[in-house]
Design a protein around this motif. Structure first.
Motif, PDB file in Angstrom:
ATOM      1  N   CYS A 166       0.870  -1.327   0.056  1.00  0.00           N
ATOM      2  CA  CYS A 166       0.044   0.005   0.086  1.00  0.00           C
ATOM      3  C   CYS A 166       0.758   1.229  -0.174  1.00  0.00           C
ATOM      4  O   CYS A 166       1.930   1.598   0.761  1.00  0.00           O
ATOM      5  CB  CYS A 166      -0.890   0.027   1.141  1.00  0.00           C
ATOM      6  N   ILE A 167       0.434   2.205  -0.852  1.00  0.00           N
ATOM      7  CA  ILE A 167       1.309   3.551  -0.846  1.00  0.00           C
ATOM      8  C   ILE A 167       0.414   4.775  -0.273  1.00  0.00           C
ATOM      9  O   ILE A 167       0.607   5.702  -0.500  1.00  0.00           O
ATOM     10  CB  ILE A 167       1.767   4.010  -2.418  1.00  0.00           C
ATOM     11  N   ASN A 168      -0.804   4.247   0.483  1.00  0.00           N
ATOM     12  CA  ASN A 168      -1.471   5.389   1.078  1.00  0.00           C
ATOM     13  C   ASN A 168      -2.129   6.294   0.107  1.00  0.00           C
ATOM     14  O   ASN A 168      -2.041   7.640   0.548  1.00  0.00           O
ATOM     15  CB  ASN A 168      -0.539   5.976   2.242  1.00  0.00           C
ATOM     16  N   CYS A 169      -2.572   5.848  -0.872  1.00  0.00           N
ATOM     17  CA  CYS A 169      -3.159   6.965  -1.959  1.00  0.00           C
ATOM     18  C   CYS A 169      -4.414   7.204  -1.543  1.00  0.00           C
ATOM     19  O   CYS A 169      -4.875   8.389  -2.243  1.00  0.00           O
ATOM     20  CB  CYS A 169      -2.810   6.336  -3.226  1.00  0.00           C
ATOM     21  N   MET A 170      -5.229   6.531  -0.851  1.00  0.00           N
ATOM     22  CA  MET A 170      -6.604   6.927  -0.369  1.00  0.00           C
ATOM     23  C   MET A 170      -7.500   6.569  -1.452  1.00  0.00           C
ATOM     24  O   MET A 170      -8.747   7.125  -1.468  1.00  0.00           O
ATOM     25  CB  MET A 170      -6.723   8.386   0.098  1.00  0.00           C
ATOM     26  N   LEU A 171      -7.241   6.098  -2.644  1.00  0.00           N
ATOM     27  CA  LEU A 171      -8.172   5.915  -3.791  1.00  0.00           C
ATOM     28  C   LEU A 171      -9.148   5.146  -3.164  1.00  0.00           C
ATOM     29  O   LEU A 171     -10.436   5.086  -3.495  1.00  0.00           O
ATOM     30  CB  LEU A 171      -7.372   5.195  -4.900  1.00  0.00           C
ATOM     31  N   CYS A 172      -8.778   3.961  -2.348  1.00  0.00           N
ATOM     32  CA  CYS A 172      -9.843   3.155  -1.820  1.00  0.00           C
ATOM     33  C   CYS A 172     -10.839   3.901  -1.086  1.00  0.00           C
ATOM     34  O   CYS A 172     -11.979   3.357  -1.289  1.00  0.00           O
ATOM     35  CB  CYS A 172      -9.201   2.064  -1.098  1.00  0.00           C
TER      36      CYS A 172
ATOM     37  N   ALA B 244      -7.693   0.531   3.653  1.00  0.00           N
ATOM     38  CA  ALA B 244      -6.323   0.643   3.502  1.00  0.00           C
ATOM     39  C   ALA B 244      -5.763   0.372   4.901  1.00  0.00           C
ATOM     40  O   ALA B 244      -4.900  -0.261   4.996  1.00  0.00           O
ATOM     41  CB  ALA B 244      -5.587   2.131   2.861  1.00  0.00           C
TER      42      ALA B 244
ATOM     43  N   CYS C 231      -7.718  -0.073  -6.564  1.00  0.00           N
ATOM     44  CA  CYS C 231      -6.296   0.018  -5.870  1.00  0.00           C
ATOM     45  C   CYS C 231      -5.252  -0.035  -7.008  1.00  0.00           C
ATOM     46  O   CYS C 231      -5.314  -1.043  -7.650  1.00  0.00           O
ATOM     47  CB  CYS C 231      -6.210  -0.983  -4.785  1.00  0.00           C
ATOM     48  N   PRO C 232      -4.331   0.809  -6.898  1.00  0.00           N
ATOM     49  CA  PRO C 232      -3.336   0.867  -8.035  1.00  0.00           C
ATOM     50  C   PRO C 232      -2.049  -0.209  -7.962  1.00  0.00           C
ATOM     51  O   PRO C 232      -1.487  -0.255  -8.494  1.00  0.00           O
ATOM     52  CB  PRO C 232      -2.672   2.193  -8.161  1.00  0.00           C
ATOM     53  N   LYS C 233      -2.078  -0.661  -6.480  1.00  0.00           N
ATOM     54  CA  LYS C 233      -1.147  -1.640  -6.248  1.00  0.00           C
ATOM     55  C   LYS C 233      -1.393  -3.103  -5.635  1.00  0.00           C
ATOM     56  O   LYS C 233      -1.006  -3.828  -5.132  1.00  0.00           O
ATOM     57  CB  LYS C 233      -0.424  -0.965  -4.886  1.00  0.00           C
TER      58      LYS C 233
ATOM     59  N   VAL D 119      -3.635  -4.337  -3.877  1.00  0.00           N
ATOM     60  CA  VAL D 119      -3.522  -4.662  -2.420  1.00  0.00           C
ATOM     61  C   VAL D 119      -4.706  -5.475  -2.086  1.00  0.00           C
ATOM     62  O   VAL D 119      -4.586  -6.575  -1.201  1.00  0.00           O
ATOM     63  CB  VAL D 119      -3.453  -3.460  -1.397  1.00  0.00           C
TER      64      VAL D 119
ATOM     65  N   PRO E 234      -7.644  -4.657  -0.396  1.00  0.00           N
ATOM     66  CA  PRO E 234      -8.026  -4.347   0.863  1.00  0.00           C
ATOM     67  C   PRO E 234      -9.450  -5.044   1.145  1.00  0.00           C
ATOM     68  O   PRO E 234      -9.596  -5.779   2.203  1.00  0.00           O
ATOM     69  CB  PRO E 234      -8.324  -3.002   1.000  1.00  0.00           C
TER      70      PRO E 234
HETATM   71  S1  SF4 Z   1      -5.918   2.076  -3.062  1.00  0.00           S
HETATM   72 FE1  SF4 Z   1      -4.549   0.464  -2.510  1.00  0.00          FE
HETATM   73  S2  SF4 Z   1      -2.413   1.474  -2.499  1.00  0.00           S
HETATM   74 FE2  SF4 Z   1      -3.987   3.172  -2.424  1.00  0.00          FE
HETATM   75  S3  SF4 Z   1      -4.452   3.493  -0.045  1.00  0.00           S
HETATM   76 FE3  SF4 Z   1      -5.918   1.916  -0.576  1.00  0.00          FE
HETATM   77  S4  SF4 Z   1      -5.064  -0.039  -0.192  1.00  0.00           S
HETATM   78 FE4  SF4 Z   1      -3.223   1.584  -0.370  1.00  0.00          FE
END
Ligand code: SF4
Ligand code: FES
Lengths: 247, 130
Positions: free
Chosen positions: A149-155, A172, A215-217, A219, A221
């Protein structure tokens, strides 16, 4: 080099002047290989220096350029213009207060991240001389995905549950709790449980699954939360068995 | 400089109209209701059976009537939606690690479909259809 004229409709909010947000359209000449962030940088450099937005790495690792692009939460540095039409709508992440233009207030997210104790809680503290806590590749694999996770907050922007019930700890942060719970070097699951396995925690999630889709990574969640629900439910039922621990 | 953050509210009742993925989610949720309703119809059938031949015949006439058939079609469609949606989600909720690898999602989903087919055939045989 082919170039396209793109109309960028950007949600503006200038707290000193504006009572509410409004759309401003910028026409930007864009080379084929640009991403939305490049177009915003062009606006900032060449057209309107007052436009505010966050970014840093331009390579999907810092997590600061999250915004809603044509209705979808995206990293602006990963949103290639070739995937969009000639008119692109750019808004700040949903479900967060707008500080200014595309910049949102992220205090709530930071507090939630902290609330799940996102650090190793080892069984016994080792001094530096005693060396590191060892782990096999298989043990690493068990949680690795949740550590990306890069803490981008998209989720959080995609999660309607967070929008409707802001006390929800959210995707996240819960995935991060799962990341530490799944770590063979960690024994903090009980310590995290009061926060994680609460109503504001996993049980607020109704598995819309939008977080994992955006999520761009990768992850996932949503998957993490369902796994925690499963193990919490097992805990609950075994606690009623003879010798099953206290409730 | 004083701050004045602007809070946008998510409309409480119409939020799911905002995105195709939310509508899909709502459809999954509604499909659960269809499954529950059909369970109720079956339970009523059991009661009717216990009440004797006439009651049973009446229930049977209802479920085989044109209206009953339409209900069956709708419930069948929605339970397909329900089943496929949840099968698709299983690998997210259930990860099976073997050494350094996870059992691939399609394998887990595939296994669910195999079991589903087997149970369906078994039920059809029990019912004397196959
Ligand atoms: S969208 Fe993915 S990468 Fe971005 S905060 Fe949420 S879990 Fe982390
Ligand atoms: S600028 Fe760092 S993730 Fe986009």
């Amino acid at each position: 080099m082919t170039e396209r004229k793109i109309e960028l409709e950007v949600l503006r909010y200038r707290p000193e002047q504006d009572a509410e947000p409004w759309f401003q359209t910028y026409t930007v000449p864009c080379p084929e290989e640009w991403v939305v962030l490049d177009a915003l940088n062009y606006v900032k450099d060449e057209i309107d220096r007052t436009l505010s937005y966050r970014w840093s790495c331009h390579m999907f690792v810092c997590g600061s350029c999250g915004m809603v692009i044509d209705g979808e939460p995206k990293l602006a540095c990963k949103a290639f213009l070739r995937d969009y039409g000639d008119k692109i709508r750019v808004e700040p992440l949903a479900n967060f207060p707008i500080e200014r233009d595309l910049v949102i207030v992220m205090d709530d997210f930071m507090e939630k991240l902290e609330s799940v104790k996102p650090y190793l809680i080892p069984k016994e503290e080792k001094s530096l001389d005693e060396g590191s806590y060892l782990q096999t590749p298989a043990q690493l694999k068990a949680y690795k995905q949740y550590s990306m996770c890069i803490n981008c907050m998209l989720c959080y922007s995609a999660c309607p549950q967070y929008g409707l019930a802001p006390e929800f700890i959210g995707p996240a942060a819960l995935a991060l709790a799962h990341r530490y719970n799944m770590d063979s070097r960690d024994v903090g699951r009980k310590a995290r449980e009061d926060t994680v396995a609460s109503h504001e925690g996993i049980w607020e999630c109704s598995f819309v699954g939008a977080c994992s889709e955006v999520c761009p990574k990768s992850v996932d969640p949503a998957g993490a939360i369902q796994q925690v629900k499963f193990s919490s439910a097992i805990d609950y039922f075994t606690s009623w068995l003879p010798g099953g621990g206290s409730r | 400089m004083s701050r004045k953050p602007y809070q946008r509210e998510l409309p409480k009742t119409t939020w799911f109209l905002r995105h195709a993925r939310y509508k899909k989610y709502m459809l999954h949720e509604i499909s659960a209701i269809a499954v529950a309703v059909y369970l109720l119809i079956l339970i009523v059938g059991l009661f009717r059976l216990a009440q004797g031949p006439d009651a049973w015949a009446g229930w049977l006439a209802f479920v085989t009537s044109p209206l009953g058939l339409v209900i069956h079609l709708i419930v069948f469609g929605l339970s397909l939606v329900h089943t496929t949606a949840w099968f698709k989600a299983v690998p997210q909720a259930m990860r099976i690690q073997r050494g350094e690898q996870f059992v691939p999602g399609p394998t887990i989903v595939g296994a669910h479909y195999v079991v589903w087919a087997a149970v369906s055939v078994f039920v059809l045989i029990l019912a004397g259809v196959a």
